[in-house]
Design a protein around this motif. Structure first.
Motif, mmCIF file in Angstrom:
data_model
loop_
_atom_site.group_PDB
_atom_site.id
_atom_site.type_symbol
_atom_site.label_atom_id
_atom_site.label_comp_id
_atom_site.label_asym_id
_atom_site.label_seq_id
_atom_site.Cartn_x
_atom_site.Cartn_y
_atom_site.Cartn_z
ATOM 1 N N VAL A 273 0.829 -1.199 0.000
ATOM 2 C CA VAL A 273 0.000 0.000 0.000
ATOM 3 C C VAL A 273 0.865 1.251 0.000
ATOM 4 O O VAL A 273 0.590 2.217 -0.710
ATOM 5 C CB VAL A 273 -0.953 0.001 1.214
ATOM 6 C CG1 VAL A 273 -1.679 1.337 1.316
ATOM 7 C CG2 VAL A 273 -1.957 -1.133 1.100
ATOM 8 N N HIS A 274 1.953 1.226 0.773
ATOM 9 C CA HIS A 274 2.849 2.376 0.854
ATOM 10 C C HIS A 274 3.480 2.632 -0.514
ATOM 11 O O HIS A 274 3.564 3.773 -0.974
ATOM 12 C CB HIS A 274 3.934 2.111 1.897
ATOM 13 C CG HIS A 274 4.904 3.243 2.057
ATOM 14 N ND1 HIS A 274 4.569 4.423 2.694
ATOM 15 C CD2 HIS A 274 6.183 3.385 1.649
ATOM 16 C CE1 HIS A 274 5.612 5.240 2.683
ATOM 17 N NE2 HIS A 274 6.602 4.630 2.049
ATOM 18 N N ARG B 179 0.868 4.048 -3.019
ATOM 19 C CA ARG B 179 0.632 5.481 -2.814
ATOM 20 C C ARG B 179 1.821 6.306 -3.300
ATOM 21 O O ARG B 179 1.649 7.334 -3.953
ATOM 22 C CB ARG B 179 0.358 5.758 -1.336
ATOM 23 C CG ARG B 179 0.017 7.209 -1.043
ATOM 24 C CD ARG B 179 -0.353 7.405 0.416
ATOM 25 N NE ARG B 179 -0.706 8.788 0.677
ATOM 26 C CZ ARG B 179 0.179 9.736 0.977
ATOM 27 N NH1 ARG B 179 1.463 9.436 1.040
ATOM 28 N NH2 ARG B 179 -0.218 10.971 1.196
ATOM 29 N N LEU C 120 1.676 9.293 -6.460
ATOM 30 C CA LEU C 120 1.643 10.701 -6.047
ATOM 31 C C LEU C 120 1.699 11.664 -7.235
ATOM 32 O O LEU C 120 0.842 12.536 -7.386
ATOM 33 C CB LEU C 120 2.795 10.992 -5.080
ATOM 34 C CG LEU C 120 2.670 10.409 -3.671
ATOM 35 C CD1 LEU C 120 3.938 10.704 -2.861
ATOM 36 C CD2 LEU C 120 1.447 10.972 -2.964
ATOM 37 N N SER D 26 -1.301 11.162 -9.828
ATOM 38 C CA SER D 26 -2.605 11.622 -9.337
ATOM 39 C C SER D 26 -2.664 13.147 -9.266
ATOM 40 O O SER D 26 -3.721 13.743 -9.527
ATOM 41 C CB SER D 26 -2.920 11.008 -7.969
ATOM 42 O OG SER D 26 -1.892 11.258 -7.048
ATOM 43 N N TYR E 198 -9.050 10.249 -6.193
ATOM 44 C CA TYR E 198 -9.001 9.291 -5.082
ATOM 45 C C TYR E 198 -8.238 8.047 -5.510
ATOM 46 O O TYR E 198 -8.406 7.560 -6.636
ATOM 47 C CB TYR E 198 -10.411 8.886 -4.655
ATOM 48 C CG TYR E 198 -11.190 9.967 -3.965
ATOM 49 C CD1 TYR E 198 -11.209 10.055 -2.566
ATOM 50 C CD2 TYR E 198 -11.903 10.909 -4.690
ATOM 51 C CE1 TYR E 198 -11.930 11.049 -1.928
ATOM 52 C CE2 TYR E 198 -12.621 11.918 -4.059
ATOM 53 C CZ TYR E 198 -12.622 11.974 -2.677
ATOM 54 O OH TYR E 198 -13.328 12.965 -2.038
ATOM 55 N N LEU E 199 -7.429 7.530 -4.598
ATOM 56 C CA LEU E 199 -6.747 6.261 -4.784
ATOM 57 C C LEU E 199 -7.243 5.328 -3.693
ATOM 58 O O LEU E 199 -7.175 5.653 -2.505
ATOM 59 C CB LEU E 199 -5.232 6.454 -4.665
ATOM 60 C CG LEU E 199 -4.346 5.226 -4.854
ATOM 61 C CD1 LEU E 199 -4.380 4.755 -6.295
ATOM 62 C CD2 LEU E 199 -2.909 5.541 -4.434
ATOM 63 N N VAL F 16 -6.511 5.699 0.275
ATOM 64 C CA VAL F 16 -5.123 5.815 0.733
ATOM 65 C C VAL F 16 -4.452 7.075 0.213
ATOM 66 O O VAL F 16 -3.358 7.427 0.661
ATOM 67 C CB VAL F 16 -4.294 4.571 0.346
ATOM 68 C CG1 VAL F 16 -4.844 3.329 1.036
ATOM 69 C CG2 VAL F 16 -4.270 4.368 -1.164
ATOM 70 N N HIS F 17 -5.096 7.745 -0.750
ATOM 71 C CA HIS F 17 -4.557 9.024 -1.226
ATOM 72 C C HIS F 17 -5.706 9.843 -1.795
ATOM 73 O O HIS F 17 -6.616 9.302 -2.435
ATOM 74 C CB HIS F 17 -3.481 8.802 -2.284
ATOM 75 C CG HIS F 17 -2.769 10.063 -2.687
ATOM 76 N ND1 HIS F 17 -2.211 10.932 -1.775
ATOM 77 C CD2 HIS F 17 -2.540 10.609 -3.914
ATOM 78 C CE1 HIS F 17 -1.657 11.949 -2.415
ATOM 79 N NE2 HIS F 17 -1.845 11.782 -3.697
ATOM 80 N N ILE G 22 -8.323 10.952 3.288
ATOM 81 C CA ILE G 22 -7.422 9.803 3.417
ATOM 82 C C ILE G 22 -7.803 9.027 4.685
ATOM 83 O O ILE G 22 -7.980 9.598 5.749
ATOM 84 C CB ILE G 22 -5.959 10.263 3.490
ATOM 85 C CG1 ILE G 22 -5.532 10.888 2.161
ATOM 86 C CG2 ILE G 22 -5.033 9.087 3.833
ATOM 87 C CD1 ILE G 22 -4.137 11.469 2.171
#
Length: 254
Positions: free
Chosen positions: A79-80, A83, A87, A90, A102-103, A114-115, A129
């Motif tokens: 997930v990290h 995202r 960045l 998006s 939105y992510l 998550v973002h 978030i």
């Protein structure tokens, strides 16, 4: 200040010790290093072992970190990384579309945001978030349900709330909707979650070509639609963003 839970503190200390020291440690080593009675240390290790966070070597009796802890760690890293890779793309999507981006990923039967990139105007907005969204009536959720068998099963097994008169809740209607999503390669939501609001999203793939998330835009129906149809340039931008993030995650061109 809230009081800490001693047993959790001790369990965390055991995991840190196993992570930072020798590959395997015996009960006596763990107890003496942490200043615990052997009985206490053994109880902690037994519980951690039952949960899969610790494993015991059958021959030596020594302990090491377990596979479940590794799985949780990989989940966080996935997930990290998702995202982090998304960045720039998006941000570009928000600028080109003029809408909020939105992510989302699958999490506990729903979509975890998550973002979130704000709509690039001077309007007042709330950062979302960490917010959970439903699978069955959001564009991001439909994408996950269309391409991820786990998400599909969780959506079908859940109680599907009707948020507006347009919300699809029947299994047959949703299956038909998901077939269309797979045929087009993107999903839409037109006033299914909130009146006057529409969204569209596309899947993000990793190097294994598995769907690991979805990215999309959300905004007023009158801005996303033209002559009763989603603006084609907006659909293209969302799909291009999803492809770019997927390529950054190692997915082959698609």
């Amino acid at each position: 200040m809230a009081r800490s839970i001693q047993s959790l503190e001790r369990a965390a200390a055991v995991l840190r010790l196993l992570a930072g020291g020798e590959r395997r440690l015996g009960l006596s080593d763990i107890a003496s290093t942490l200043g615990l009675a052997k009985g206490t240390a053994h109880g902690l290790l037994r519980t951690l072992q039952q949960e899969g966070f610790v494993e015991q070597d059958a021959v030596s009796g020594r302990y090491q970190l377990g596979a479940e802890l590794l799985r949780l760690g990989n989940s966080y890293l996935d997930v990290h990384e998702l995202r982090a890779r998304a960045l720039v793309w998006s941000d570009d999507l928000a600028r080109s579309s003029g809408e909020a981006v939105y992510l989302g990923v699958l999490h506990h039967g729903g979509v975890l945001v998550v973002h979130h990139v704000f709509r690039p105007d001077d309007s007042r907005q709330v950062l979302e978030i960490g917010v959970m969204q439903p699978l069955h009536c959001t564009a991001v959720g439909k994408v996950l349900a269309a391409y991820d068998p786990v998400a599909h099963a969780e959506m079908m097994d859940a109680e599907r709330e009707s948020f507006t008169e347009r919300t699809l809740t029947s299994e047959a209607a949703l299956e038909e909707c998901l077939e269309l999503v797979r045929a087009r390669g993107w999903a839409s939501d037109v006033e299914e979650t909130w009146d006057g609001v529409a969204s569209l999203a596309a899947p993000i793939l990793d190097r294994r070509r598995l769907t690991v998330g979805a990215v999309g835009v959300t905004g007023a129906v009158e801005r996303l639609y033209r002559d009763g149809e989603l603006r084609p340039e907006l659909v293209a931008s969302v799909r291009d963003c999803a492809r770019a993030v997927s390529r950054d995650l190692g997915a082959a061109r698609f």
